[in-house]
Design a protein around this motif. Structure first.
Motif, PDB file in Angstrom:
ATOM      1  N   MET A 107       0.848  -1.201   0.000  1.00 46.11           N
ATOM      2  CA  MET A 107       0.000   0.000   0.000  1.00 46.11           C
ATOM      3  C   MET A 107       0.882   1.248   0.000  1.00 46.11           C
ATOM      4  SD  MET A 107      -2.875  -1.217   2.823  1.00 46.11           S
ATOM      5  CE  MET A 107      -3.951   0.230   2.752  1.00 46.11           C
ATOM      6  N   GLU A 108       1.906   1.225   0.841  1.00 44.18           N
ATOM      7  CA  GLU A 108       2.825   2.361   0.889  1.00 44.18           C
ATOM      8  C   GLU A 108       3.532   2.539  -0.454  1.00 44.18           C
ATOM      9  OE1 GLU A 108       5.188   3.134   4.349  1.00 44.18           O
ATOM     10  OE2 GLU A 108       6.896   3.820   3.177  1.00 44.18           O
ATOM     11  N   ALA A 109       3.954   1.427  -1.056  1.00 46.60           N
ATOM     12  CA  ALA A 109       4.635   1.504  -2.354  1.00 46.60           C
ATOM     13  C   ALA A 109       3.731   2.136  -3.403  1.00 46.60           C
ATOM     14  CB  ALA A 109       5.073   0.111  -2.795  1.00 46.60           C
ATOM     15  N   ALA A 110       2.448   1.805  -3.355  1.00 47.14           N
ATOM     16  CA  ALA A 110       1.516   2.381  -4.335  1.00 47.14           C
ATOM     17  C   ALA A 110       1.458   3.897  -4.175  1.00 47.14           C
ATOM     18  CB  ALA A 110       0.126   1.758  -4.164  1.00 47.14           C
ATOM     19  N   VAL A 111       1.405   4.342  -2.921  1.00 48.47           N
ATOM     20  CA  VAL A 111       1.316   5.790  -2.677  1.00 48.47           C
ATOM     21  C   VAL A 111       2.638   6.471  -3.034  1.00 48.47           C
ATOM     22  CG1 VAL A 111       0.964   7.565  -0.917  1.00 48.47           C
ATOM     23  CG2 VAL A 111      -0.469   5.517  -0.920  1.00 48.47           C
ATOM     24  N   SER A 112       3.759   5.924  -2.582  1.00 46.23           N
ATOM     25  CA  SER A 112       5.039   6.611  -2.789  1.00 46.23           C
ATOM     26  C   SER A 112       5.455   6.603  -4.254  1.00 46.23           C
ATOM     27  CB  SER A 112       6.131   5.990  -1.916  1.00 46.23           C
ATOM     28  OG  SER A 112       6.420   4.675  -2.327  1.00 46.23           O
ATOM     29  N   ASN A 113       5.097   5.564  -4.984  1.00 48.60           N
ATOM     30  CA  ASN A 113       5.510   5.478  -6.389  1.00 48.60           C
ATOM     31  C   ASN A 113       4.582   6.241  -7.331  1.00 48.60           C
ATOM     32  OD1 ASN A 113       7.789   3.129  -7.081  1.00 48.60           O
ATOM     33  ND2 ASN A 113       6.847   2.922  -5.083  1.00 48.60           N
ATOM     34  N   LEU A 114       3.328   6.424  -6.926  1.00 53.74           N
ATOM     35  CA  LEU A 114       2.346   6.981  -7.871  1.00 53.74           C
ATOM     36  C   LEU A 114       1.972   8.426  -7.597  1.00 53.74           C
ATOM     37  CD1 LEU A 114      -0.008   3.885  -8.184  1.00 53.74           C
ATOM     38  CD2 LEU A 114       1.642   4.712  -9.869  1.00 53.74           C
ATOM     39  N   THR A 115       2.481   8.994  -6.514  1.00 51.65           N
ATOM     40  CA  THR A 115       2.096  10.372  -6.188  1.00 51.65           C
ATOM     41  C   THR A 115       3.321  11.252  -5.989  1.00 51.65           C
ATOM     42  OG1 THR A 115       2.069  10.072  -3.777  1.00 51.65           O
ATOM     43  CG2 THR A 115       0.040   9.541  -4.968  1.00 51.65           C
ATOM     44  N   SER A 116       3.081  12.551  -6.068  1.00 52.04           N
ATOM     45  CA  SER A 116       4.076  13.559  -5.709  1.00 52.04           C
ATOM     46  C   SER A 116       3.471  14.398  -4.596  1.00 52.04           C
ATOM     47  CB  SER A 116       4.379  14.463  -6.911  1.00 52.04           C
ATOM     48  OG  SER A 116       4.835  13.695  -7.998  1.00 52.04           O
ATOM     49  N   PRO A 117       4.312  15.044  -3.784  1.00 51.37           N
ATOM     50  CA  PRO A 117       3.761  15.905  -2.727  1.00 51.37           C
ATOM     51  C   PRO A 117       2.815  16.937  -3.339  1.00 51.37           C
ATOM     52  CG  PRO A 117       6.135  15.649  -2.452  1.00 51.37           C
ATOM     53  CD  PRO A 117       5.791  15.006  -3.764  1.00 51.37           C
ATOM     54  N   GLY A 118       1.693  17.141  -2.685  1.00 53.57           N
ATOM     55  CA  GLY A 118       0.724  18.124  -3.173  1.00 53.57           C
ATOM     56  C   GLY A 118      -0.324  17.542  -4.106  1.00 53.57           C
ATOM     57  N   ASP A 119      -0.132  16.326  -4.577  1.00 54.85           N
ATOM     58  CA  ASP A 119      -1.137  15.696  -5.442  1.00 54.85           C
ATOM     59  C   ASP A 119      -2.470  15.560  -4.709  1.00 54.85           C
ATOM     60  OD1 ASP A 119       0.529  15.382  -7.572  1.00 54.85           O
ATOM     61  OD2 ASP A 119       0.570  13.179  -7.533  1.00 54.85           O
ATOM     62  N   ARG A 120      -3.543  15.816  -5.446  1.00 53.17           N
ATOM     63  CA  ARG A 120      -4.866  15.593  -4.867  1.00 53.17           C
ATOM     64  C   ARG A 120      -5.257  14.131  -5.102  1.00 53.17           C
ATOM     65  NH1 ARG A 120      -8.525  18.329  -2.428  1.00 53.17           N
ATOM     66  NH2 ARG A 120      -7.379  20.271  -2.518  1.00 53.17           N
ATOM     67  N   VAL A 121      -5.610  13.444  -4.053  1.00 54.16           N
ATOM     68  CA  VAL A 121      -6.035  12.046  -4.185  1.00 54.16           C
ATOM     69  C   VAL A 121      -7.357  11.867  -3.449  1.00 54.16           C
ATOM     70  CG1 VAL A 121      -3.640  11.231  -4.323  1.00 54.16           C
ATOM     71  CG2 VAL A 121      -4.821  11.193  -2.116  1.00 54.16           C
ATOM     72  N   ARG A 145      -0.585   2.310 -17.523  1.00 57.97           N
ATOM     73  CA  ARG A 145      -0.862   3.689 -17.150  1.00 57.97           C
ATOM     74  C   ARG A 145      -0.147   4.075 -15.849  1.00 57.97           C
ATOM     75  NH1 ARG A 145      -6.148   6.833 -16.694  1.00 57.97           N
ATOM     76  NH2 ARG A 145      -6.564   5.664 -14.804  1.00 57.97           N
ATOM     77  N   ALA A 146      -0.155   3.128 -14.918  1.00 58.67           N
ATOM     78  CA  ALA A 146       0.502   3.391 -13.637  1.00 58.67           C
ATOM     79  C   ALA A 146       2.021   3.407 -13.796  1.00 58.67           C
ATOM     80  CB  ALA A 146       0.076   2.349 -12.605  1.00 58.67           C
ATOM     81  N   TRP A 147       2.545   2.511 -14.620  1.00 60.48           N
ATOM     82  CA  TRP A 147       4.001   2.535 -14.863  1.00 60.48           C
ATOM     83  C   TRP A 147       4.395   3.874 -15.481  1.00 60.48           C
ATOM     84  CZ3 TRP A 147       6.704  -0.636 -12.214  1.00 60.48           C
ATOM     85  CH2 TRP A 147       6.299  -1.954 -11.983  1.00 60.48           C
ATOM     86  N   ASP A 148       3.569   4.374 -16.405  1.00 57.04           N
ATOM     87  CA  ASP A 148       3.868   5.665 -17.032  1.00 57.04           C
ATOM     88  C   ASP A 148       3.861   6.788 -15.995  1.00 57.04           C
ATOM     89  OD1 ASP A 148       4.061   4.425 -19.435  1.00 57.04           O
ATOM     90  OD2 ASP A 148       2.068   5.015 -20.174  1.00 57.04           O
ATOM     91  N   ARG A 149       2.891   6.728 -15.089  1.00 57.30           N
ATOM     92  CA  ARG A 149       2.791   7.770 -14.056  1.00 57.30           C
ATOM     93  C   ARG A 149       4.070   7.846 -13.233  1.00 57.30           C
ATOM     94  NH1 ARG A 149      -1.593   9.897 -11.106  1.00 57.30           N
ATOM     95  NH2 ARG A 149      -2.695   9.823 -13.093  1.00 57.30           N
ATOM     96  N   MET A 150       4.655   6.690 -12.982  1.00 59.32           N
ATOM     97  CA  MET A 150       5.868   6.656 -12.133  1.00 59.32           C
ATOM     98  C   MET A 150       7.046   7.402 -12.748  1.00 59.32           C
ATOM     99  SD  MET A 150       5.998   2.821 -10.626  1.00 59.32           S
ATOM    100  CE  MET A 150       4.478   1.938 -10.855  1.00 59.32           C
ATOM    101  N   GLU A 151       7.000   7.600 -14.055  1.00 58.90           N
ATOM    102  CA  GLU A 151       8.082   8.340 -14.713  1.00 58.90           C
ATOM    103  C   GLU A 151       8.114   9.797 -14.254  1.00 58.90           C
ATOM    104  OE1 GLU A 151      10.284   6.864 -16.664  1.00 58.90           O
ATOM    105  OE2 GLU A 151       9.222   4.942 -16.579  1.00 58.90           O
ATOM    106  N   ALA A 152       6.947  10.301 -13.824  1.00 58.07           N
ATOM    107  CA  ALA A 152       6.862  11.728 -13.507  1.00 58.07           C
ATOM    108  C   ALA A 152       6.741  12.028 -12.013  1.00 58.07           C
ATOM    109  CB  ALA A 152       5.661  12.327 -14.243  1.00 58.07           C
ATOM    110  N   THR A 153       6.364  11.048 -11.214  1.00 62.89           N
ATOM    111  CA  THR A 153       6.135  11.323  -9.785  1.00 62.89           C
ATOM    112  C   THR A 153       7.467  11.381  -9.039  1.00 62.89           C
ATOM    113  OG1 THR A 153       5.877   8.960  -9.427  1.00 62.89           O
ATOM    114  CG2 THR A 153       3.856  10.251  -9.700  1.00 62.89           C
TER     115      THR A 153
END
Ligand SMILES: *Cc1c(COP(=O)(O)O)cnc(C)c1O
Length: 424
Positions: free
Chosen positions: A67-81, A207-215
């Protein structure tokens, strides 16, 4: 009398003997051809078990690590979730989102219930980057409607990734990750796959792998892209829990063997097994005059039961343990004393089920002297459910969320004929 210790807890769950033997024999180094063959095989099996074409990553951690990996890999600080929560594990998503600096919106439902899709719709914003939810909320015994949320995101052309904690959903619920468009689906070892705690796994969409390129939230040990790269070579980035991976292979073999080697079919049988046991347990408890905590959308992972007026759940938990060495669980946190929970996921069978229901009946009649309960009350109800389900299981028309009536606001036919078969 002899009392054998037995777990009826929703994690850890009873261990499969074949998996225990595999663990004991797993004296191998993780940078060898032998391990690479094992790891590659288990990763391929996990894909089939999850039912996805996406890559699956294994982590050496309990479920919360994934669960932590999903959050840390897919988000950046300030992201709205957006977190959809109706219990302790939903609240964990909120805490994780905050820990990683996200702006967390929350849709919550009272414990024992599931949220309405209209509320989710109202809370979804254009800038929502990810939605986090459970498939089944183990702390309350409720099943959430994952396809309804997935459909909402699809229909609204949302860029939000859908991350589902299916730690007790996998192996107890039909989940069509690819068909519905779930981006991350998370599982854990000590649940339906019948092995000890210590492994978590995630299926991750492109889609999620792509997101990780930018987070850019911090991550090191739980860097999913690093794990993916290593997994392609049959290795993990760091020393993996080798023995647990051997155990997982044996467990997935066992599940496949339930359907002549077809792992997807074997998983469906495992789901049907949990559904039958859950239905037997529900009817047994209702027959003893107790009420279900999540009556509208009960999960097949675990059943949460309200003790009768004037009794606490702790009395049931303690008596079952003292007299029969069987472990059922009390409510978590402020729900302690208010509900007891009985697990159905993984390595439970008919005999385990009637034994526990018989034990509950003993406690109800002899220890607690529940009015209106006599020997046989609960067992007769459970036996009837078992007998009936044998004939009707194949024709079960319940929706994903376990309801027999029209479920949530979703018409499941909307998915199109043949695209999603919820209960076939
Ligand atoms: C068990 C469980 C977890 C993970 O808990 P860990 O103790 O970290 O393994 C997460 N979500 C749900 C719904 C669970 O049942």
């Amino acid at each position: 009398m002899i009392r054998k210790t037995r777990l009826f807890t929703p994690g850890p769950t009873p261990l499969l003997p074949a998996a225990q033997f595999a663990m004991a024999a797993a004296d191998i180094h993780h940078r060898t051809a032998e391990f690479r063959a094992l790891y590659s095989r288990v990763l391929a099996q996990l894909k089939e078990f999850v039912g996805t074409k996406n890559d699956v990553i294994i982590l050496s951690s309990s479920g919360t690590g994934a669960m932590e990996a999903a959050v840390s890999n897919l988000t950046s600080p300030g992201d709205r979730v957006l977190v959809l929560t109706a219990g302790k594990f939903g609240e964990r998503w909120t805490a994780l989102g905050k820990a990683f600096g996200c702006a967390v919106d929350v849709v919550s439902a009272p414990y024992g219930q599931t949220f309405s899709i209209d509320a989710v719709k109202a809370a979804l914003k254009l800038e929502t980057r990810a939605v986090f939810m459970q498939a089944t909320e183990t702390s309350t015994g409720v099943r959430h409607c994952v396809p309804a949320v997935a459909k909402l995101l699809k229909d609204s052309h949302s860029e939000a990734l859908l991350v589902v904690d299916a730690i007790t959903g996998l192996g107890t619920s039909r989940l069509d990750m690819d068909g519905w468009g779930v981006d991350v689906l998370i599982g854990g070892s000590q649940k339906a796959v019948m092995i000890p705690p210590g492994l978590s796994y995630l299926a991750v969409s492109e889609r999620a792998w792509d997101r990780m390129e930018a987070t850019y939230n911090p991550r090191y040990y739980f860097d999913l892209r690093k794990e993916r790269k290593n997994a392609k070579n049959g290795e993990s980035a760091y020393t993996p829990a080798v023995a647990l991976i051997a155990a997982l292979g044996a467990a997935l073999d066992y599940i496949a063997a339930q359907a002549d080697g077809n792992l997807a079919e074997g998983r469906n049988k495992l789901i049907e097994n949990a559904e039958t046991i859950a239905a037997m347990t529900r009817s047994a408890c209702l027959a003893m005059g107790m009420r279900l905590f999540a009556p509208d959308a009960p999960s097949a992972a675990a059943t949460a039961v309200l003790p009768p007026e004037g009794f606490t759940s702790t009395q049931f938990v303690k008596a079952i343990r003292a007299r029969f060495a069987a472990i059922i669980t009390d409510g978590q946190g402020e729900m302690k004393g208010q509900i007891f929970r009985i697990a159905h996921l993984g390595y439970f069978d008919y005999l385990d089920t009637v034994a526990l229901i018989g034990a509950l009946e003993q406690v109800a009649v002899q220890d607690l002297k529940l009015p209106g309960v006599e020997f046989g009350t609960a067992l007769i109800a459970a036996q009837k459910v078992y007998a009936e389900r044998g004939a009707t299981a194949a024709a079960d028309s319940r929706c994903f969320c376990g309801r027999t009536d029209a479920c949530c606001s979703l018409q499941h036919e909307d998915f199109g004929a043949g695209e999603v078969k919820l209960y076939t």
